[in-house]
Design an enzyme around this catalytic site. Structure first.
Site, PDB file in Angstrom:
ATOM      1  N   ASP A  32       0.826  -1.208   0.000  1.00 21.08           N
ATOM      2  CA  ASP A  32       0.000   0.000   0.000  1.00 21.08           C
ATOM      3  C   ASP A  32       0.871   1.274   0.000  1.00 21.08           C
ATOM      4  O   ASP A  32       2.097   1.204  -0.048  1.00 21.08           O
ATOM      5  CB  ASP A  32      -0.923  -0.051   1.228  1.00 21.08           C
ATOM      6  N   TRP A  73      -3.030   3.495  -5.778  1.00 14.96           N
ATOM      7  CA  TRP A  73      -4.296   4.149  -6.151  1.00 14.96           C
ATOM      8  C   TRP A  73      -4.175   5.027  -7.400  1.00 14.96           C
ATOM      9  O   TRP A  73      -4.932   6.004  -7.570  1.00 14.96           O
ATOM     10  CB  TRP A  73      -4.851   5.005  -4.999  1.00 14.96           C
ATOM     11  N   GLY A  74      -3.211   4.731  -8.264  1.00 15.78           N
ATOM     12  CA  GLY A  74      -3.075   5.511  -9.506  1.00 15.78           C
ATOM     13  C   GLY A  74      -2.308   6.809  -9.334  1.00 15.78           C
ATOM     14  O   GLY A  74      -2.204   7.604 -10.269  1.00 15.78           O
ATOM     15  N   ASP A  79     -10.293   3.535  -3.393  1.00 18.98           N
ATOM     16  CA  ASP A  79     -10.967   2.312  -2.931  1.00 18.98           C
ATOM     17  C   ASP A  79     -12.396   2.197  -3.451  1.00 18.98           C
ATOM     18  O   ASP A  79     -13.164   3.166  -3.446  1.00 18.98           O
ATOM     19  CB  ASP A  79     -11.005   2.286  -1.399  1.00 18.98           C
TER      20      ASP A  79
HETATM   21  C1  GLA Z   1      -6.005   1.273   1.457  1.00 23.11           C
HETATM   22  C2  GLA Z   1      -6.147   0.296   0.301  1.00 23.11           C
HETATM   23  C3  GLA Z   1      -7.261  -0.692   0.615  1.00 23.11           C
HETATM   24  C4  GLA Z   1      -6.976  -1.411   1.908  1.00 23.11           C
HETATM   25  C5  GLA Z   1      -6.772  -0.413   3.035  1.00 23.11           C
HETATM   26  C6  GLA Z   1      -6.285  -1.076   4.308  1.00 23.11           C
HETATM   27  O1  GLA Z   1      -7.109   2.116   1.579  1.00 23.11           O
HETATM   28  O2  GLA Z   1      -6.399   0.968  -0.892  1.00 23.11           O
HETATM   29  O3  GLA Z   1      -7.418  -1.609  -0.442  1.00 23.11           O
HETATM   30  O4  GLA Z   1      -5.817  -2.209   1.749  1.00 23.11           O
HETATM   31  O5  GLA Z   1      -5.797   0.572   2.680  1.00 23.11           O
HETATM   32  O6  GLA Z   1      -6.093  -0.154   5.344  1.00 23.11           O
END
Ligand code: GLA
Length: 388
Positions: A127, A162-163, A184
């Protein structure tokens, strides 16, 4: 070598969030086998954020499993997952803390990769929260990419930024096998639709070796769980699954598999859709522009660009082609499809012999032009052979 088709499996986040434990993971592993999901290709069982103690072990400097959630430790969980013929996935983050504020791998990439290897991990989701501002993402993902190569196990590297930072330009070079390209998802049709529409222009950046990950599926959640939101209906889940397959997206289930209905299992094990998703050539889908999208009564609705009703085409191996009609609008639309627009002109004499992947019906050879009236949020998807 790791598989070169989009990864398939399950991730705990959408349903369980912080409420993960040894029992949930073992029961999910059992359900993946008992419901035939493993045999359909869903091989990775991934534990997301919130699995560890709040601080590293002060002596070893290692991240350690939460002793209440996972009393037998992570190696035992991994062993159980492996004993079911599945692969084991875990989670960390490139910043100083994970998104849910647990210890994270910044400046600990190599020791953490060693720890994951000792747990028997086969998949690492990585992440992007709490990244020190002076460290650019490409270097952070490169470090973990190197650490995974050095750790002595084949570990699928699942990037999740996330891009941000034009990730599509550099992520393949870090060793990642899939990369999250959006924020998300939650279990609602608008969330799914917005994610999908934001990635149409990035489809060419998804290919064997590293696939564009448009997030875990919400199929079967019906509004329950950590990202439940308003929930979707069966029509919307059908559309979600077909789009993920057309887009060569990783198929990571996020619903509670232990409660999947026979209909949900049938949808996510649809052989034709999985064949489209897993096609060995991994070519990107493209949007076939119709000049006009029509209302159900035939009157013109929208010009091509900005359409809410779309046609996607994906060339497959063995001279097959997949075609999907999808209506993102909140009311019925007629979707026009000129074969010329995908490169099959009238003068060629060729058309498509089309099999509906949801009903199994062969609707015969279509040429030149066709349209479908598609209900709100619904889709049709065809596996086709080029034919005279
Ligand atoms: C981010 C990621 C999610 C998930 C959460 C966990 O928001 O994009 O997919 O893994 O963290 O905290």
């Amino acid at each position: 070598m790791l598989s070169r088709t989009p990864p398939m499996g399950f991730n705990t986040w959408n349903t369980f969030g912080e409420d993960i434990n040894d029992k949930v993971v073992r029961e999910t592993a059992d359900a993946m086998v008992d419901l035939g999901l493993r045999d359909a290709g869903y091989e990775y069982l991934v534990i997301d954020d919130c699995w560890s103690e709040r601080e590293r072990d002060p002596v070893s400097g290692r991240i350690i499993a939460d002793h209440i959630k996972f009393p037998d430790g992570m190696k035992a969980v991994g062993d159980y997952v492996h004993s079911k013929g599945l692969k084991f996935g875990m989670y960390s983050c490139a910043g100083t803390r994970t998104c849910a504020n647990y210890p994270s791998s910044f400046d600990h990439e190599f020791i953490d990769a060693e720890t994951f290897a000792e747990f028997g991990v086969d998949f690492l989701k990585y992440d992007y929260c709490n990244r020190p501002a002076h460290h650019h993402g490409d270097l952070l993902y490169r470090k973990m990419g190197m650490a995974l190569k050095a750790c002595g196990r084949d570990i699928l590297f699942s990037a999740c930024n996330w891009g941000a930072d034009d990730v599509h330009n550099w992520i393949r070079s870090t060793g990642a096998h899939m990369y999250r390209s959006t924020g998300d998802i939650n279990d609602s049709f608008p969330s799914m639709r917005d994610i999908v529409c934001s990635q149409i222009e990035y489809l060419p950046y998804s290919a064997p070796g590293c696939f564009n990950d448009i997030d875990m599926l919400t199929i079967g959640m019906y509004g329950k769980g950590n990202v439940g939101a308003g929930g979707c209906n069966d029509t919307e889940y059908k559309t979600q699954f077909a789009i993920w397959c057309m887009f060569s997206a990783p198929l990571m289930l996020g619903g509670d598999i232990r409660t999947f209905s026979p209909e949900t299992v049938k949808l996510v094990t649809n052989k034709d859709l999985i064949r489209i998703n897993q096609d060995e050539e991994g070519r990107p889908a493209f949007q076939s522009y119709s000049w006009i999208t029509r209302n159900a009564d035939g009157s013109a609705a929208y010009k091509a660009s900005g359409d809410k009703a779309k046609v996607f085409v994906k060339l497959l191996s063995d001279n097959e082609v997949a075609v999907m009609f999808v209506n993102f609008d909140d009311r019925e639309r007629r979707v026009d499809f000129y074969f010329e627009d995908m490169g099959l002109p009238v003068a060629s004499g060729y058309g498509l012999e089309m099999k509906d992947v949801f009903t199994g019906e062969n609707i015969g050879v279509k040429k030149d032009f066709m349209y479908r009236n598609i209900q709100a949020h619904d889709c049709e998807c065809y596996l086709c052979k080029i034919s005279k």
